[in-house]
Design a protein around this motif. Sequence first.
Motif, PDB file in Angstrom:
ATOM      1  N   ASP A  34       0.839  -1.214   0.000  1.00 60.72           N
ATOM      2  CA  ASP A  34       0.000   0.000   0.000  1.00 60.72           C
ATOM      3  C   ASP A  34       0.868   1.256   0.000  1.00 60.72           C
ATOM      4  O   ASP A  34       0.653   2.170  -0.794  1.00 60.72           O
ATOM      5  CB  ASP A  34      -0.920   0.031   1.232  1.00 60.72           C
ATOM      6  N   LEU A  35       1.841   1.269   0.902  1.00 64.73           N
ATOM      7  CA  LEU A  35       2.674   2.465   1.053  1.00 64.73           C
ATOM      8  C   LEU A  35       3.494   2.740  -0.199  1.00 64.73           C
ATOM      9  O   LEU A  35       3.598   3.869  -0.658  1.00 64.73           O
ATOM     10  CB  LEU A  35       3.608   2.315   2.257  1.00 64.73           C
ATOM     11  N   SER A  36       4.059   1.667  -0.787  1.00 60.07           N
ATOM     12  CA  SER A  36       4.904   1.876  -1.968  1.00 60.07           C
ATOM     13  C   SER A  36       4.091   2.389  -3.138  1.00 60.07           C
ATOM     14  O   SER A  36       4.608   3.068  -4.011  1.00 60.07           O
ATOM     15  CB  SER A  36       5.592   0.582  -2.413  1.00 60.07           C
ATOM     16  N   GLN A  37       2.800   2.037  -3.136  1.00 61.32           N
ATOM     17  CA  GLN A  37       1.949   2.526  -4.235  1.00 61.32           C
ATOM     18  C   GLN A  37       1.382   3.905  -3.921  1.00 61.32           C
ATOM     19  O   GLN A  37       0.493   4.390  -4.614  1.00 61.32           O
ATOM     20  CB  GLN A  37       0.811   1.529  -4.490  1.00 61.32           C
ATOM     21  N   GLY A  38       1.880   4.485  -2.852  1.00 60.19           N
ATOM     22  CA  GLY A  38       1.418   5.821  -2.493  1.00 60.19           C
ATOM     23  C   GLY A  38       0.002   5.841  -1.966  1.00 60.19           C
ATOM     24  O   GLY A  38      -0.704   6.836  -2.067  1.00 60.19           O
TER      25      GLY A  38
ATOM     26  N   TYR B 475       3.189   9.175  12.873  1.00 65.77           N
ATOM     27  CA  TYR B 475       2.936   7.739  12.793  1.00 65.77           C
ATOM     28  C   TYR B 475       3.235   7.112  11.431  1.00 65.77           C
ATOM     29  O   TYR B 475       3.572   5.936  11.373  1.00 65.77           O
ATOM     30  CB  TYR B 475       1.503   7.420  13.210  1.00 65.77           C
ATOM     31  N   LEU B 476       3.090   7.887  10.358  1.00 69.07           N
ATOM     32  CA  LEU B 476       3.350   7.254   9.051  1.00 69.07           C
ATOM     33  C   LEU B 476       4.770   6.699   8.947  1.00 69.07           C
ATOM     34  O   LEU B 476       4.954   5.566   8.481  1.00 69.07           O
ATOM     35  CB  LEU B 476       3.063   8.232   7.910  1.00 69.07           C
ATOM     36  N   PRO B 477       5.795   7.464   9.407  1.00 70.07           N
ATOM     37  CA  PRO B 477       7.148   6.899   9.334  1.00 70.07           C
ATOM     38  C   PRO B 477       7.314   5.618  10.159  1.00 70.07           C
ATOM     39  O   PRO B 477       8.022   4.698   9.747  1.00 70.07           O
ATOM     40  CB  PRO B 477       8.019   8.030   9.895  1.00 70.07           C
ATOM     41  N   ILE B 478       6.635   5.547  11.298  1.00 72.13           N
ATOM     42  CA  ILE B 478       6.725   4.332  12.124  1.00 72.13           C
ATOM     43  C   ILE B 478       6.115   3.162  11.374  1.00 72.13           C
ATOM     44  O   ILE B 478       6.683   2.057  11.306  1.00 72.13           O
ATOM     45  CB  ILE B 478       5.973   4.541  13.463  1.00 72.13           C
ATOM     46  N   ILE B 479       4.938   3.410  10.777  1.00 78.45           N
ATOM     47  CA  ILE B 479       4.259   2.349  10.030  1.00 78.45           C
ATOM     48  C   ILE B 479       5.145   1.873   8.877  1.00 78.45           C
ATOM     49  O   ILE B 479       5.307   0.673   8.648  1.00 78.45           O
ATOM     50  CB  ILE B 479       2.892   2.846   9.509  1.00 78.45           C
ATOM     51  N   ALA B 480       5.744   2.843   8.192  1.00 77.82           N
ATOM     52  CA  ALA B 480       6.603   2.491   7.056  1.00 77.82           C
ATOM     53  C   ALA B 480       7.790   1.644   7.502  1.00 77.82           C
ATOM     54  O   ALA B 480       8.095   0.600   6.932  1.00 77.82           O
ATOM     55  CB  ALA B 480       7.087   3.764   6.367  1.00 77.82           C
ATOM     56  N   LYS B 481       8.417   2.084   8.587  1.00 77.75           N
ATOM     57  CA  LYS B 481       9.607   1.386   9.073  1.00 77.75           C
ATOM     58  C   LYS B 481       9.240  -0.046   9.485  1.00 77.75           C
ATOM     59  O   LYS B 481       9.912  -1.006   9.106  1.00 77.75           O
ATOM     60  CB  LYS B 481      10.179   2.148  10.269  1.00 77.75           C
ATOM     61  N   CYS B 482       8.148  -0.192  10.248  1.00 77.53           N
ATOM     62  CA  CYS B 482       7.760  -1.507  10.739  1.00 77.53           C
ATOM     63  C   CYS B 482       7.363  -2.420   9.590  1.00 77.53           C
ATOM     64  O   CYS B 482       7.675  -3.606   9.600  1.00 77.53           O
ATOM     65  CB  CYS B 482       6.616  -1.396  11.741  1.00 77.53           C
ATOM     66  N   SER B 483       6.651  -1.852   8.590  1.00 74.55           N
ATOM     67  CA  SER B 483       6.214  -2.711   7.489  1.00 74.55           C
ATOM     68  C   SER B 483       7.438  -3.235   6.720  1.00 74.55           C
ATOM     69  O   SER B 483       7.468  -4.384   6.296  1.00 74.55           O
ATOM     70  CB  SER B 483       5.253  -1.959   6.563  1.00 74.55           C
ATOM     71  N   GLY B 484       8.453  -2.368   6.588  1.00 76.94           N
ATOM     72  CA  GLY B 484       9.687  -2.801   5.935  1.00 76.94           C
ATOM     73  C   GLY B 484      10.353  -3.921   6.704  1.00 76.94           C
ATOM     74  O   GLY B 484      10.726  -4.948   6.134  1.00 76.94           O
ATOM     75  N   ALA B 487       8.445  -7.130   6.283  1.00 79.07           N
ATOM     76  CA  ALA B 487       8.493  -7.701   4.938  1.00 79.07           C
ATOM     77  C   ALA B 487       9.923  -8.019   4.506  1.00 79.07           C
ATOM     78  O   ALA B 487      10.157  -8.388   3.360  1.00 79.07           O
ATOM     79  CB  ALA B 487       7.848  -6.728   3.953  1.00 79.07           C
ATOM     80  N   ASP B 488      10.891  -7.854   5.417  1.00 78.25           N
ATOM     81  CA  ASP B 488      12.311  -8.067   5.122  1.00 78.25           C
ATOM     82  C   ASP B 488      12.796  -7.172   3.996  1.00 78.25           C
ATOM     83  O   ASP B 488      13.510  -7.605   3.088  1.00 78.25           O
ATOM     84  CB  ASP B 488      12.573  -9.544   4.757  1.00 78.25           C
ATOM     85  N   LYS B 489      12.336  -5.923   3.987  1.00 76.14           N
ATOM     86  CA  LYS B 489      12.756  -4.978   2.954  1.00 76.14           C
ATOM     87  C   LYS B 489      13.154  -3.664   3.618  1.00 76.14           C
ATOM     88  O   LYS B 489      12.885  -3.448   4.789  1.00 76.14           O
ATOM     89  CB  LYS B 489      11.596  -4.698   1.990  1.00 76.14           C
ATOM     90  N   LYS B 490      13.748  -2.818   2.785  1.00 71.11           N
ATOM     91  CA  LYS B 490      14.013  -1.467   3.274  1.00 71.11           C
ATOM     92  C   LYS B 490      12.676  -0.753   3.417  1.00 71.11           C
ATOM     93  O   LYS B 490      11.740  -1.047   2.667  1.00 71.11           O
ATOM     94  CB  LYS B 490      14.881  -0.717   2.257  1.00 71.11           C
ATOM     95  N   PRO B 491      12.568   0.201   4.305  1.00 71.96           N
ATOM     96  CA  PRO B 491      11.287   0.899   4.472  1.00 71.96           C
ATOM     97  C   PRO B 491      10.816   1.498   3.152  1.00 71.96           C
ATOM     98  O   PRO B 491      11.632   1.999   2.370  1.00 71.96           O
ATOM     99  CB  PRO B 491      11.609   2.019   5.467  1.00 71.96           C
ATOM    100  N   PRO B 492       9.528   1.417   2.850  1.00 69.79           N
ATOM    101  CA  PRO B 492       9.017   1.956   1.588  1.00 69.79           C
ATOM    102  C   PRO B 492       9.151   3.481   1.565  1.00 69.79           C
ATOM    103  O   PRO B 492       9.203   4.132   2.604  1.00 69.79           O
ATOM    104  CB  PRO B 492       7.543   1.550   1.593  1.00 69.79           C
ATOM    105  N   ASP B 493       9.192   4.023   0.341  1.00 67.92           N
ATOM    106  CA  ASP B 493       9.320   5.469   0.179  1.00 67.92           C
ATOM    107  C   ASP B 493       7.939   6.109   0.376  1.00 67.92           C
ATOM    108  O   ASP B 493       7.017   5.860  -0.393  1.00 67.92           O
ATOM    109  CB  ASP B 493       9.845   5.759  -1.229  1.00 67.92           C
ATOM    110  N   ILE B 494       7.801   6.894   1.422  1.00 65.00           N
ATOM    111  CA  ILE B 494       6.486   7.482   1.673  1.00 65.00           C
ATOM    112  C   ILE B 494       6.477   8.979   1.405  1.00 65.00           C
ATOM    113  O   ILE B 494       5.563   9.689   1.793  1.00 65.00           O
ATOM    114  CB  ILE B 494       6.003   7.214   3.118  1.00 65.00           C
ATOM    115  N   SER B 495       7.517   9.473   0.721  1.00 66.50           N
ATOM    116  CA  SER B 495       7.601  10.924   0.524  1.00 66.50           C
ATOM    117  C   SER B 495       6.414  11.449  -0.287  1.00 66.50           C
ATOM    118  O   SER B 495       5.925  12.551  -0.052  1.00 66.50           O
ATOM    119  CB  SER B 495       8.922  11.299  -0.142  1.00 66.50           C
ATOM    120  N   ASN B 496       5.919  10.615  -1.241  1.00 65.36           N
ATOM    121  CA  ASN B 496       4.749  11.032  -2.022  1.00 65.36           C
ATOM    122  C   ASN B 496       3.533  11.256  -1.143  1.00 65.36           C
ATOM    123  O   ASN B 496       2.839  12.253  -1.245  1.00 65.36           O
ATOM    124  CB  ASN B 496       4.407   9.968  -3.070  1.00 65.36           C
TER     125      ASN B 496
END
Lengths: 368, 529
Positions: A34-38, B475-484, B487-496
């Motif tokens: 979800d996040l990666s798709q913005g 909270y969005l950065p926390i969610i991003a970090k935890c989801s990464g 999922a065994d990945k780098k945190p997703p880019d949430i700048s958009n």
Amino acid sequence: MVGRDSKGKTYKADEIKKEVLDKLKKLGEKVFRDLSQGEFPELKIPSRTTKNIVYNEELKQYVLGSKMMERTTKNVRHLRPFAQLLWIAYFSKTLIKAGKTSTLRDTYYVAIGEAIDFEDQNESDEMIMELESIIGFPREDFHIFPEERASIYGDLVIEYTVPGFRGKRVDLSSHPDGFAIGPALTTAEFVKCGAEVLFVIEKGAVFSRFVEEGADKKYKALLLHTAGQSPRNARKLIRRLNEELGLPVYVFADADPYGVHIASVLIHGSALSAHIKGLNVPDAVWAGVWASDITRYKLPSMKLNDQDIKRLQELELDPRYQNDPWKREIKEFWKIKRKAELEAFSRYGLDFIVKEFLPERLAELQRR
Amino acid sequence: MVEVSFEQISPADFFYRNRDIAGFSNPSRALYTSIRELVENSLDAAEIGKIPPNIVVELTSEGTSENEETSIYRLKVEDNGIGVAPEYVPKAFATVLFGSKYGYKQNRGTFGLGGTMALLYGQITTNKPATVISSTGGEEVHKFVLMIDIVKNEPKVFKHEVFENKEKWRGTIVEFYLEADYTGSRAKILEYFKHTAIANPHTSLLFIDVRGRMYYFPRATEKVPEPPVESLPHPVGVDVEAMNRLLSNSKEKSMLSFLVSNFQKVGEKTAREVLELAGIPLETDPKKLSHEQVAALVDAIKRYNKFRPPDPSSVSPIGEELLRIGIENMFKPDFVYVVQRPPSSYSGYPFVVEVGLAYGGEIPPSESIQLYRFANKIPLLYDERADVVWKVVTERIDWSNYKIPKVAPIALITHICSPKIPYKSVGKEAVADRPEIERELVIAIRETARQLRLYLSKIEKKQTAVKRLNIYAKYLPIIAKCSGELADKKPPDISNLLNRLGIDKELLKETHEKILKEIEEKYTVTGEG
């Protein structure tokens, strides 16, 4: 046996671990996508309100209904619990990976250290329950345990699966106070069992009496002390002993509305854990003390107080109390309006409960 | 039989015997009243000349008096007003009831006594003469040392000196001694200066007290208010006594022309109708009217309902702009709204109501609204609960309609101006609840309150929006970090996502620091604790 190499050997605990990790990963991937798709991530979570609890005849326990609630980060109010949930999931993953355990309280403190704001421990406990309902495994399986400890004694040899103790074996009759039931014991493998029955006992004094009087040998029994309302890891262990070793389970609790419910929760499951399967023991038998025992054995008893009466009224309406012996005994409580504790048998001597009451009751129950 | 003897007393003697009613009832009230009377004279003297006033008040101790609680003080008030011509100085400062304040226009001085009463009080308590220095900005500066002859109500001049006015100085300095209690009146005096500065933001006020402490209220604007214009009286506001005075001074030959030329809003037609109603022949000589006829005339005026409302040009409001500046300068509020009502009238007197409502800034939060009442630009500091404003604020306005929190930093400034303020008592600190005035106050206060409600809901909306952004930033950065991590990945880019919400890097950083600080404060005990 110490330091035995466990390579090549698979434990049941390892399978559960793999499955839990898999589910945690899937949870993370959904949010990640979800996040990666913005997009603002969303999750569907089984609703844990009492309205969504139904009795499942097949499982013989309460389970959650089909109602789901949506947790969406589009709603600013959901953002905080959403982050808390993901953090708990992430924390559980690190625990499992590292082979470490934490308690509910401990988890709360780790959260503070990582700048996750939980108002209090209740809030973090709540989130842990939510994760349970999403993953479908009890928190013990993602290595978070409650503080309280039940204990077990008897002719059973177990083998640990937790890191550092893997392959190490222990005879549960080697310590007369019993072994504390914690994460290590709950996840241990059963190696050798000489017992044929499991007695679950609410009170510590009565548990000790059973040990002292050698009830374990006389009845080939494992003795398990719940220390009040049984903790979930004890319930899990009881279920495993019943399922994996086929041990019949007899439950002994006080003859008051609370004791009755301790037995009932063990057998039917609790409303609070309706989102978790595999914690109750549908085949377990409530062996006493019944309300009718108060008159039958002329046990020293006390009048029901206002709280007892209130609790009794609640139980009367509870679907779990619509059949015998539950219905019958509730009626008896209303008739005599008195309660008695397990220890009350001591008026006939310390060994009475094991030597006289126990054989009588077992014989009675087996006749049915 | 009881023999009663009558003696005639002069106005000065009368006030000497009855000084309580003029605000000189005790040593602390007397000091407050003295300062107030002289400062208001100074303000009037500047206003007439459209001069931005500079007023300096200096109070010095001159030793103890017999009474333990009081001392002898020297009070000096200096202004840059139009000054007083030398021939008028003795009469103006040493004759009770002399002065220009009996015309039909708005003035500050409440008793028409000006500073004379203050000088009289000083003279009574210390038996020392007063000094008055004045210049109208011409070639000379005149200095008088004088006292009041209480029995004759006449000035006694001890000394009159004339100096060359090299600096082209203009203004008036009054200096005299009085027995007073500064400790007991200090708070009220300071309150008076503060309030005066609100209503007169074009004034520079400096007060130097006994201990040399300086209280300075700098000028907030160069703009000066329009001075009031003297106008003919409106007939409805004239009673029998005033009518007699007008009649005796009249030069007209007939009642018809007397009415037309001595009153505003009276033309020939109106005069004819009023005289017919009073049963007085049009041609009657004004000087020959009988007592009964005067009474009949005043009565007819009261019954005649067709007068046009009084001319408001004799009223001098502060003005929305100046009042706003005064309020902003004093309270530095987050919100201020000022309303000036159109002129209205009661009993033949025009009046204007002005209201300002301020919120936030330096106003101390309180469960009650802070009231700042003014009448003819002078502060009313006593008898608040007897005032019509109190009645309106507590009984007529339902503040719960306006989203105002229970404890709020809120100040209400009211100004009523009129050639005649309907005071409730001789103390002249509370305005009576005339229905016309009450009505205007209600309308004006409601309007300001409505504006405050708009402001408060705007603030609320803004705060909600900011809060929302903060929550996302947190909270969005926390969610991003935890989801990464999960999922065994780098945190997703949430700048958009963050951009879409309007969250920039700075806010993110700020929020993160805030969280850390909050946690620190909530859970960590400092060594000092």
